[in-house]
Design a protein around this motif. Structure first.
Motif, PDB file in Angstrom:
ATOM      1  N   ALA A 179       0.828  -1.203   0.000  1.00 27.71           N
ATOM      2  CA  ALA A 179       0.000   0.000   0.000  1.00 27.71           C
ATOM      3  C   ALA A 179       0.866   1.258   0.000  1.00 27.71           C
ATOM      4  O   ALA A 179       1.951   1.295   0.583  1.00 27.71           O
ATOM      5  N   THR A 180       0.359   2.281  -0.665  1.00 29.52           N
ATOM      6  CA  THR A 180       0.993   3.600  -0.639  1.00 29.52           C
ATOM      7  C   THR A 180       0.369   4.409   0.487  1.00 29.52           C
ATOM      8  O   THR A 180      -0.854   4.488   0.602  1.00 29.52           O
ATOM      9  N   ARG A 181       1.216   5.009   1.301  1.00 21.43           N
ATOM     10  CA  ARG A 181       0.727   5.802   2.430  1.00 21.43           C
ATOM     11  C   ARG A 181       0.861   7.276   2.085  1.00 21.43           C
ATOM     12  O   ARG A 181       1.959   7.788   1.886  1.00 21.43           O
ATOM     13  N   LEU A 182      -0.296   7.960   1.981  1.00 22.73           N
ATOM     14  CA  LEU A 182      -0.333   9.381   1.642  1.00 22.73           C
ATOM     15  C   LEU A 182      -0.905  10.162   2.816  1.00 22.73           C
ATOM     16  O   LEU A 182      -1.929   9.784   3.390  1.00 22.73           O
ATOM     17  N   VAL A 183      -0.248  11.261   3.168  1.00 20.16           N
ATOM     18  CA  VAL A 183      -0.677  12.101   4.291  1.00 20.16           C
ATOM     19  C   VAL A 183      -0.900  13.527   3.804  1.00 20.16           C
ATOM     20  O   VAL A 183      -0.081  14.081   3.066  1.00 20.16           O
ATOM     21  N   PHE A 184      -2.020  14.107   4.216  1.00 15.85           N
ATOM     22  CA  PHE A 184      -2.324  15.509   3.954  1.00 15.85           C
ATOM     23  C   PHE A 184      -2.478  16.206   5.296  1.00 15.85           C
ATOM     24  O   PHE A 184      -3.334  15.834   6.104  1.00 15.85           O
TER      25      PHE A 184
END
Length: 465
Positions: A179-184
Motif C-alpha cells: 500500500a501507498t501511504r499518503l498524508v495531507f
C-alpha cells in the motif's frame, strides 16, 4: 498502481484548499475551500476545476472557509458522494456553510439592486439550499479510527491541533504490504497553545502534502501571549482608547476569549467592557463549550476552577445589529473582537472606520493577512485604507500579534517533519498553503527529512505518484 495528484488550489498561495487524487478505483477531493483576498479571488471562487459528478468522495480537513467554503457549489454542480470529516468538523462546518450562504445571498441581492442583474456579484456563489444539501452528505469519523472507504482505500484522521475538529488525513492506498501511504496535513496547529491538543506526530509516509503558511517565521512563544494582550489592553485603558481585534469567528475568537478569561480569573484584566461582536462566533463558541472532551490538559485543569472558559464579568456577546451599533455609542475604553479576520467584510469594518483615524485607539492584527486585503494594508501601515468606499487614514496604534496564530510556525513544522523522518521518513513532499517565497524557504529547511527535494506545485499542475 496508477495514482495522480493535481493541485487545484492553495498552490503557490495560502487559501483555496483543493487537492485531487485519482486512482483506477476512485477519485477523491481533499478539501474544497474558498479563495480569500487578492484581486482574482472572486473569479477563482466561481470556477470549479474538477468534475463534481465524477468524484467518489471528499475528505475535509477542517471547517475554515478556505477549506470547506465551496462544498455547496460542488453539490449544486452534481456531487452526491460522502464528505468525510471528524464529528466536530461536521457540526462546525454546518454552521459555517449556512452562514456563508446567507451572506452570499444578501451580497448578491445588494449587487442586483444597485448594479443590475448583469453585475458579476449579482448571483450568489451558492444558496442556503445548496449549503443544506452539502451538510446532509457529511459522514463523521472520529479520530484514530481507521475506516475503509473501498477495497483499495483506507482513511484515518489524526489530531491536527489547528481548530476544534481539525484533522491530519492519513490514506492507505492499495493492498498491504504494498500500500501507498499518503498524508495531507490540512492546517497544522502549534505545540503548547491553549484549548487544543498538540498536533499528532505520524510515522513516515510515501507521499506528503503539507501546509507551510508560516514556514519562514517563528511565532511568539505561547507563554507570552497573555502578557502581550495585557500590555495592549492596559495602554488602551490608560489612553481611553478602543482596541479593535479583527478575528475569524472560528478558532481565533475562542482563543482570545480564553486568554482574556484567564486574565480575568487572575484579577488583572483592565476594568473595561469586552464585546464579541459576531453572531457567528457566538454560535461557534457554543460548540466549543459542548466539546470540552477535545480540549487539552491545561483547559481541563482550568475547568476545575472555572466552569465556563468563554465567559467572565464585563464580557458581552452581541447578536443583533442594534447591539453592534450600541457599542460605539457607549464610548471607549473598550475591547471589541469582530469578524472578519482580514478586515474585508463583516461588522469589524464599522469598528475599524472609527479606530483607524484615532491615535489613542489600537488595531490588533492576530493572524495571516492575505495579499490585497485591508488587513495587509493595515499591517503595512499604509497612509490610508478604503472602507465603505471612502479613504480612512491610519493614525492608530497597529499591533501585529503573530503569537496567536493557529498555524504552526517554522519551528513547529520542522519538529513535526523531524518526528516523521525519525519513523521512516518522507518519500515525496509537496508544499502547499504558502506564498511561493515562503514555500521555497521552508523547502530548504526540511530537505533532509525527505527522500527527494520538496516540490512547490503550481496551480493545476499534475503529478504521477
Amino acid at each position: 498502481m496508477s495514482l495522480t495528484y493535481t493541485a487545484l488550489g492553495a498552490a503557490g498561495e495560502v487559501t483555496g484548499s483543493q487537492h485531487l487524487l485519482e486512482h483506477r478505483s476512485f477519485r477523491i477531493l481533499l478539501d474544497c475551500g474558498l479563495f480569500q483576498g487578492g484581486p482574482g479571488a472572486h473569479a477563482d471562487n466561481r470556477r470549479l476545476d474538477c468534475h463534481p459528478r465524477d468524484l467518489d468522495a471528499v475528505v475535509l480537513s477542517h471547517a475554515h472557509a478556505d477549506h470547506c467554503g465551496r462544498l455547496p457549489m460542488l453539490v449544486r454542480d452534481g456531487f452526491d458522494g460522502e464528505i468525510y470529516c471528524t464529528p466536530a468538523t461536521a457540526r462546525i462546518a454546518a454552521v459555517m456553510l449556512r452562514d456563508s450562504a446567507h451572506i452570499q445571498e444578501e451580497d448578491a441581492a445588494f449587487c442586483h439592486k444597485r448594479f443590475g442583474p448583469d453585475h458579476p456579484g449579482a448571483q450568489p456563489l451558492y444558496t442556503e439550499q445548496d449549503a443544506q444539501r452539502a451538510i446532509k452528505l457529511f459522514q463523521p469519523i472520529p479520530y484514530n479510527e481507521p475506516t475503509r472507504l473501498n477495497p483499495h482505500l483506507k482513511l484515518t484522521f489524526r489530531e491536527a491541533g489547528h481548530i476544534l475538529g481539525s484533522a491530519i488525513t492519513e490514506l492507505s492506498i492499495g493492498k498491504v504490504p504494498n500500500a501507498t501511504r499518503l498524508v495531507f496535513t490540512g492546517d497544522l496547529g502549534r505545540r503548547g497553545m491553549p484549548l487544543l491538543k498538540d498536533p499528532a506526530t505520524l510515522p513516515g509516509c510515501d507521499v506528503l502534502i503539507s501546509e507551510c503558511t508560516y514556514g519562514d517565521k517563528i511565532h511568539t512563544p505561547p507563554g507570552d501571549l497573555a502578557s502581550e494582550l495585557l500590555r495592549i489592553l492596559t495602554r488602551a485603558w490608560v489612553d481611553g482608547g478602543r482596541v479593535v481585534i479583527p478575528a475569524f469567528s472560528l478558532g481565533r475568537t475562542q482563543q482570545i476569549v480564553y486568554y482574556l478569561n484567564e486574565l480575568a480569573e487572575l484579577g488583572v484584566l483592565p476594568d473595561m467592557p469586552v464585546y464579541v461582536d459576531s453572531p457567528l462566533a457566538t454560535r461557534l463558541t457554543e460548540i466549543y463549550r459542548d466539546r470540552q472532551d477535545l480540549m487539552d490538559e491545561e483547559a481541563h485543569q482550568m475547568l476545575k476552577i472555572d466552569d465556563d472558559l468563554f465567559d467572565f464579568d464585563r464580557l458581552l456577546y452581541t447578536t443583533s445589529r442594534q447591539d453592534s451599533v450600541a457599542i460605539n455609542q457607549v464610548g471607549p475604553p473598550f475591547v471589541v473582537i469582530s469578524a472578519s479576520g482580514m478586515c474585508d467584510a463583516g461588522r469589524v469594518r464599522h469598528h475599524l472606520a472609527r479606530a483607524l483615524p484615532n491615535e489613542h485607539d489600537c488595531v490588533c492584527l492576530i493572524g495571516y493577512q492575505g495579499r490585497g486585503t485591508t488587513g495587509r494594508a493595515i499591517a503595512e501601515k499604509r497612509e490610508w485604507v478604503e472602507i465603505f468606499d471612502r479613504r480612512v487614514p491610519i493614525r492608530c496604534h497597529v499591533e501585529q500579534f503573530g503569537g496567536l496564530s493557529a498555524h504552526a510556525g517554522a519551528d513547529d513544522l520542522k519538529w513535526w517533519f523531524e518526528a516523521m523522518a525519525n519513523e521512516g521518513g518522507v518519500g515525496r513532499c509537496f508544499l502547499v498553503h504558502g506564498e511561493p517565497d515562503v514555500a521555497q524557504s521552508f523547502a530548504g529547511l526540511i530537505r533532509d527529512c525527505c527522500d527527494e527535494d520538496p516540490v512547490v506545485p503550481d496551480r493545476g499542475e499534475v503529478f504521477k505518484l
